[in-house]
Design a protein around this motif. Sequence first.
Motif, mmCIF file in Angstrom:
data_model
loop_
_atom_site.group_PDB
_atom_site.id
_atom_site.type_symbol
_atom_site.label_atom_id
_atom_site.label_comp_id
_atom_site.label_asym_id
_atom_site.label_seq_id
_atom_site.Cartn_x
_atom_site.Cartn_y
_atom_site.Cartn_z
ATOM 1 N N MET A 1 1.048 -1.171 0.014
ATOM 2 C CA MET A 1 0.076 0.087 0.064
ATOM 3 C C MET A 1 0.859 1.230 -0.035
ATOM 4 S SD MET A 1 -3.483 0.457 2.245
ATOM 5 C CE MET A 1 -2.914 2.054 2.023
ATOM 6 N N ALA A 2 1.792 1.440 -0.735
ATOM 7 C CA ALA A 2 2.956 2.390 -0.853
ATOM 8 C C ALA A 2 2.055 3.728 -1.710
ATOM 9 C CB ALA A 2 3.843 2.139 -1.865
ATOM 10 N N SER A 3 2.326 4.873 -1.073
ATOM 11 C CA SER A 3 1.616 6.086 -1.357
ATOM 12 C C SER A 3 2.207 6.299 -2.790
ATOM 13 C CB SER A 3 2.003 7.216 -0.456
ATOM 14 O OG SER A 3 2.061 8.499 -1.121
ATOM 15 N N ARG A 4 1.431 6.820 -3.767
ATOM 16 C CA ARG A 4 1.860 6.915 -5.037
ATOM 17 C C ARG A 4 2.321 8.417 -5.443
ATOM 18 N NH1 ARG A 4 -2.104 3.439 -6.694
ATOM 19 N NH2 ARG A 4 -1.237 1.319 -6.283
ATOM 20 N N THR A 5 2.032 9.328 -4.399
ATOM 21 C CA THR A 5 2.386 10.683 -4.851
ATOM 22 C C THR A 5 3.081 11.219 -3.610
ATOM 23 O OG1 THR A 5 -0.073 11.161 -3.809
ATOM 24 C CG2 THR A 5 0.399 11.768 -6.083
ATOM 25 N N ARG A 6 3.868 12.211 -4.002
ATOM 26 C CA ARG A 6 4.758 12.798 -3.072
ATOM 27 C C ARG A 6 3.804 13.823 -2.310
ATOM 28 N NH1 ARG A 6 9.614 13.613 -7.342
ATOM 29 N NH2 ARG A 6 10.714 11.775 -7.024
ATOM 30 N N LYS A 7 4.146 14.115 -1.043
ATOM 31 C CA LYS A 7 3.321 14.889 -0.348
ATOM 32 C C LYS A 7 4.253 15.895 0.709
ATOM 33 C CE LYS A 7 -0.404 11.501 -0.055
ATOM 34 N NZ LYS A 7 0.148 10.193 -0.481
ATOM 35 N N VAL A 8 3.723 16.805 0.839
ATOM 36 C CA VAL A 8 4.156 17.776 1.571
ATOM 37 C C VAL A 8 3.161 18.206 2.933
ATOM 38 C CG1 VAL A 8 5.253 20.182 1.849
ATOM 39 C CG2 VAL A 8 5.611 18.892 0.059
ATOM 40 N N PHE A 9 3.516 18.011 3.996
ATOM 41 C CA PHE A 9 2.676 18.460 5.245
ATOM 42 C C PHE A 9 3.210 19.536 5.918
ATOM 43 C CE2 PHE A 9 2.405 13.893 4.097
ATOM 44 C CZ PHE A 9 0.913 13.613 4.338
ATOM 45 N N LEU A 10 2.475 20.478 6.117
ATOM 46 C CA LEU A 10 2.813 21.833 6.774
ATOM 47 C C LEU A 10 2.171 22.043 8.120
ATOM 48 C CD1 LEU A 10 2.673 24.117 3.425
ATOM 49 C CD2 LEU A 10 4.662 23.874 4.910
ATOM 50 N N GLY A 11 2.916 22.714 9.051
ATOM 51 C CA GLY A 11 2.188 23.052 10.500
ATOM 52 C C GLY A 11 3.118 22.469 11.495
ATOM 53 N N THR A 12 2.442 22.237 12.521
ATOM 54 C CA THR A 12 3.087 21.819 13.696
ATOM 55 C C THR A 12 2.839 20.308 13.797
ATOM 56 O OG1 THR A 12 2.022 23.596 14.962
ATOM 57 C CG2 THR A 12 3.001 21.900 16.277
ATOM 58 N N PHE A 13 4.336 20.007 14.228
ATOM 59 C CA PHE A 13 4.518 18.397 14.358
ATOM 60 C C PHE A 13 4.861 18.115 15.746
ATOM 61 C CE2 PHE A 13 4.769 19.200 9.879
ATOM 62 C CZ PHE A 13 4.134 18.311 9.316
ATOM 63 N N ILE A 14 4.432 17.102 16.537
ATOM 64 C CA ILE A 14 4.703 16.841 17.804
ATOM 65 C C ILE A 14 5.179 15.419 18.036
ATOM 66 C CG2 ILE A 14 4.032 16.945 20.351
ATOM 67 C CD1 ILE A 14 2.049 19.442 19.202
ATOM 68 N N VAL B 1 12.618 24.153 -0.592
ATOM 69 C CA VAL B 1 12.746 22.858 -0.357
ATOM 70 C C VAL B 1 12.466 21.767 -1.559
ATOM 71 C CG1 VAL B 1 11.718 21.096 1.371
ATOM 72 C CG2 VAL B 1 11.845 23.612 2.078
ATOM 73 N N LEU B 2 11.436 22.021 -2.408
ATOM 74 C CA LEU B 2 11.134 21.312 -3.546
ATOM 75 C C LEU B 2 12.392 21.263 -4.356
ATOM 76 C CD1 LEU B 2 7.189 21.702 -4.156
ATOM 77 C CD2 LEU B 2 8.424 20.111 -2.559
ATOM 78 N N PRO B 3 12.957 22.388 -4.823
ATOM 79 C CA PRO B 3 14.069 22.341 -5.704
ATOM 80 C C PRO B 3 15.058 21.550 -5.188
ATOM 81 C CG PRO B 3 13.359 24.533 -5.464
ATOM 82 C CD PRO B 3 12.384 23.735 -4.450
ATOM 83 N N GLU B 4 15.411 21.771 -4.094
ATOM 84 C CA GLU B 4 16.387 20.783 -3.149
ATOM 85 C C GLU B 4 16.347 19.243 -3.221
ATOM 86 O OE1 GLU B 4 17.486 21.567 1.001
ATOM 87 O OE2 GLU B 4 17.293 23.812 0.434
ATOM 88 N N LEU B 5 14.841 18.861 -3.269
ATOM 89 C CA LEU B 5 14.548 17.613 -3.363
ATOM 90 C C LEU B 5 14.564 16.909 -4.768
ATOM 91 C CD1 LEU B 5 11.754 17.342 -0.717
ATOM 92 C CD2 LEU B 5 13.866 15.998 -0.683
ATOM 93 N N GLY B 6 14.437 17.893 -5.825
ATOM 94 C CA GLY B 6 14.366 17.694 -7.170
ATOM 95 C C GLY B 6 12.729 17.335 -7.305
ATOM 96 N N TRP B 7 11.870 17.813 -6.637
ATOM 97 C CA TRP B 7 10.410 17.652 -6.920
ATOM 98 C C TRP B 7 9.899 19.018 -7.435
ATOM 99 C CZ3 TRP B 7 8.525 15.304 -1.459
ATOM 100 C CH2 TRP B 7 9.186 14.214 -1.182
ATOM 101 N N SER B 8 8.877 18.772 -8.285
ATOM 102 C CA SER B 8 8.035 19.968 -8.841
ATOM 103 C C SER B 8 6.932 20.218 -8.002
ATOM 104 C CB SER B 8 8.046 19.783 -10.131
ATOM 105 O OG SER B 8 6.993 18.551 -10.453
ATOM 106 N N LEU B 9 6.342 21.591 -8.034
ATOM 107 C CA LEU B 9 5.107 22.000 -7.202
ATOM 108 C C LEU B 9 3.803 20.817 -7.883
ATOM 109 C CD1 LEU B 9 4.043 23.389 -4.980
ATOM 110 C CD2 LEU B 9 3.829 25.416 -7.000
ATOM 111 N N GLU B 10 3.775 20.940 -9.183
ATOM 112 C CA GLU B 10 2.788 20.242 -9.790
ATOM 113 C C GLU B 10 2.566 18.923 -9.205
ATOM 114 O OE1 GLU B 10 5.266 21.295 -11.803
ATOM 115 O OE2 GLU B 10 4.419 23.213 -11.232
ATOM 116 N N GLU B 11 3.620 18.070 -8.789
ATOM 117 C CA GLU B 11 3.632 16.552 -8.785
ATOM 118 C C GLU B 11 3.234 16.596 -6.992
ATOM 119 O OE1 GLU B 11 7.076 14.349 -9.261
ATOM 120 O OE2 GLU B 11 8.367 16.013 -8.086
#
Length: 466
Positions: free
Chosen positions: A1-14, A54-64
Motif C-alpha cells: 500500500m505504498a503512497s503513489r504521490t509525493r506529499k508535503v505536510f505543513l504546520g505543527t508536528f509533535i 525545499v522542493l528544488p532541493e529535493l528535485g520535486w516539482s510543485l505540480e506533482e
Amino acid sequence: MASRTRKVFLGTFIYSKSREELSYLVNTAVCVDESGKIAAVREGCDRAKVEAEVLPELGWSLEEVEVRACEEGQFFFPGFVDTHIHAPQYPNVGIFGKTTLMDWLSTYTFPMEAKLAAVDQARRVYTAVIRRMISHGTTSAAIHAARGVESTNLLADLCLSLGLRALVGRVCMDEKRTCPDFYCDESPEDSVLHTRACIAHVQEIDPGFEMVKPVITPRFAPSCTAAALGLLGELRKETGLPVQTHISENAGEMALVAELFPDVKDYATVYDVHGLLGPDTILAHAVHLSEDEAALIAERGAKVSHCPSSNSCLTSGHARVRWLWDRGVEVGLGTDMSGGYSPSVLENARQASLVSRHVAVGIPDGPEKERAKLTVEEVLYLATRGGARVMGLGERVGAFEVGMEFDAVLVGLGLVGEDGVAVGEGNVDVFGWETWEEKIAKWLFNGDDRNCRAVWVRGTLVHERA
Ligand code: GUN
Ligand code: ZN
C-alpha cells in the motif's frame, strides 16, 4: 500500500524525542516521498519557502506534490501503536460484568472467538474493528486473531487493504485440560501446521512483510501443552518471526501455570525454556512479575505490552511501568480489547497515567512514590515510540524524522470563540491562552476519535473525518 504521490505536510508536528520529552516543531514542512518515507523535515518553513527552496532541493516539482496544511489549532502526531489487541473480541467491548480472567475467557471470550473462527462473521467484525481502530488514530497493531486459518488470513487481507500496519497471529491453544471442546487445537502439530498456513498466506499477500507480518501466537502458557510451546519455539528459531502471548496477568492464571508446569521455576521461564523469549517477543500484561522474571525478560530483550484498561476491567492488578523501565524492559501500550473496553490507544494512555498513580498510592512517601507516576510525555511515548519499539518498528515509525515512514494523525482541537461556542467538534475546548504542553495534556485526558481529523499510514491517507 505504498503512497503513489509525493506529499508535503505543513504546520505543527509533535512527537516523542525521548521518553521524557516531546519535540514541538512549529511552522514545519515534512516532505514524504512516493514510498511513504520522510525525505525532509524543515523547521521555520511556510508554503512559499517550500516552493522556493525545499522542493528544488529535493528535485520535486510543485505540480506533482500534494500539500496538506494544518488549520488553526491542529497538529500532526505520530500514529498510535496498539501492541496488544484481540480482533475477534470486538463484539464484546464493554461486556465483562464482574468476571476476572479465567471466567471471563470461558463466559464471553471463547464462545465469541469460536464464532469468529468462521469466515462469514469474521469479515463483518474484522472490517468494523480495523476501521474503528484507524478512526481512533491507530496505525500499527499487534493482533491476536481467532483459531481459524481462513479467518486469520482474512484479517491479514483486511489489514492490508484498509491500510493498518499489523502483526497478525492465529491463536494456538491445544491444552485439553484448559481449552473448551468447541475451541481447541487437535494436537501440538496441528497448532504449528495452522500457524504455518497463516505464515504462508502473509508471505503471498505481502512478501516483504512491509505492512503485515505473521506473528507466532501461543495464547498463553495455560492454554498450550509443553509440546506445542516447544514446537512453536522451534518455529520461531526457523523463521525468525516475532512471538506474542500473555504473561502474569492474574493470580488464578499464575496458579494454573505453576500447576501445569510444576518443574519450571516461574512463568517467564516457561516461555524461555521453550525458546519463546527473545527481542521480538511481546508479553502482554506482566502485572505480577517477580524480580527474577523481570531480569530474565530484560536479558532476553523481550518487550512488554502494558494494558491498563484491561487490567482494571478484569480486576487483574496494576502493572508497574517505571519498575519495568528501571529493569531495562521496553514497554508499549495495549488496548487488549475486549479485556479492555476500548480500541482507543489514547484512552489507554490516560488509563496508564491513572494506573501509575494507583501504583504510587502503594509506595511509601518519598522519591520512589513520585517516580511511579507517569507524565503526559511518558504515556504518549508508550502510545507511539515505545509501542513501535515493542513491535520491532522502532526505526520505521513513531516520530517525524528523515528516513522514517509517515504514519500520522492530524489532531484538531475545539477553539472556543468569544461567544463561548467551540469551533470544531470534540470534547477538548481550547481558549487560546494554553501553551502547547497544556493543549497536549488537555487532548490526552479529554480527546477521542473526534479529534482525529485524518490518519495516514506510510504516507497514504487511510481515514478522514467528514
Ligand atoms: N489470556 C489468555 N487469553 C487472553 C485473552 O484473550 N485476553 C486476556 N486479557 N488475557 C488472556
Ligand atoms: Zn490479551
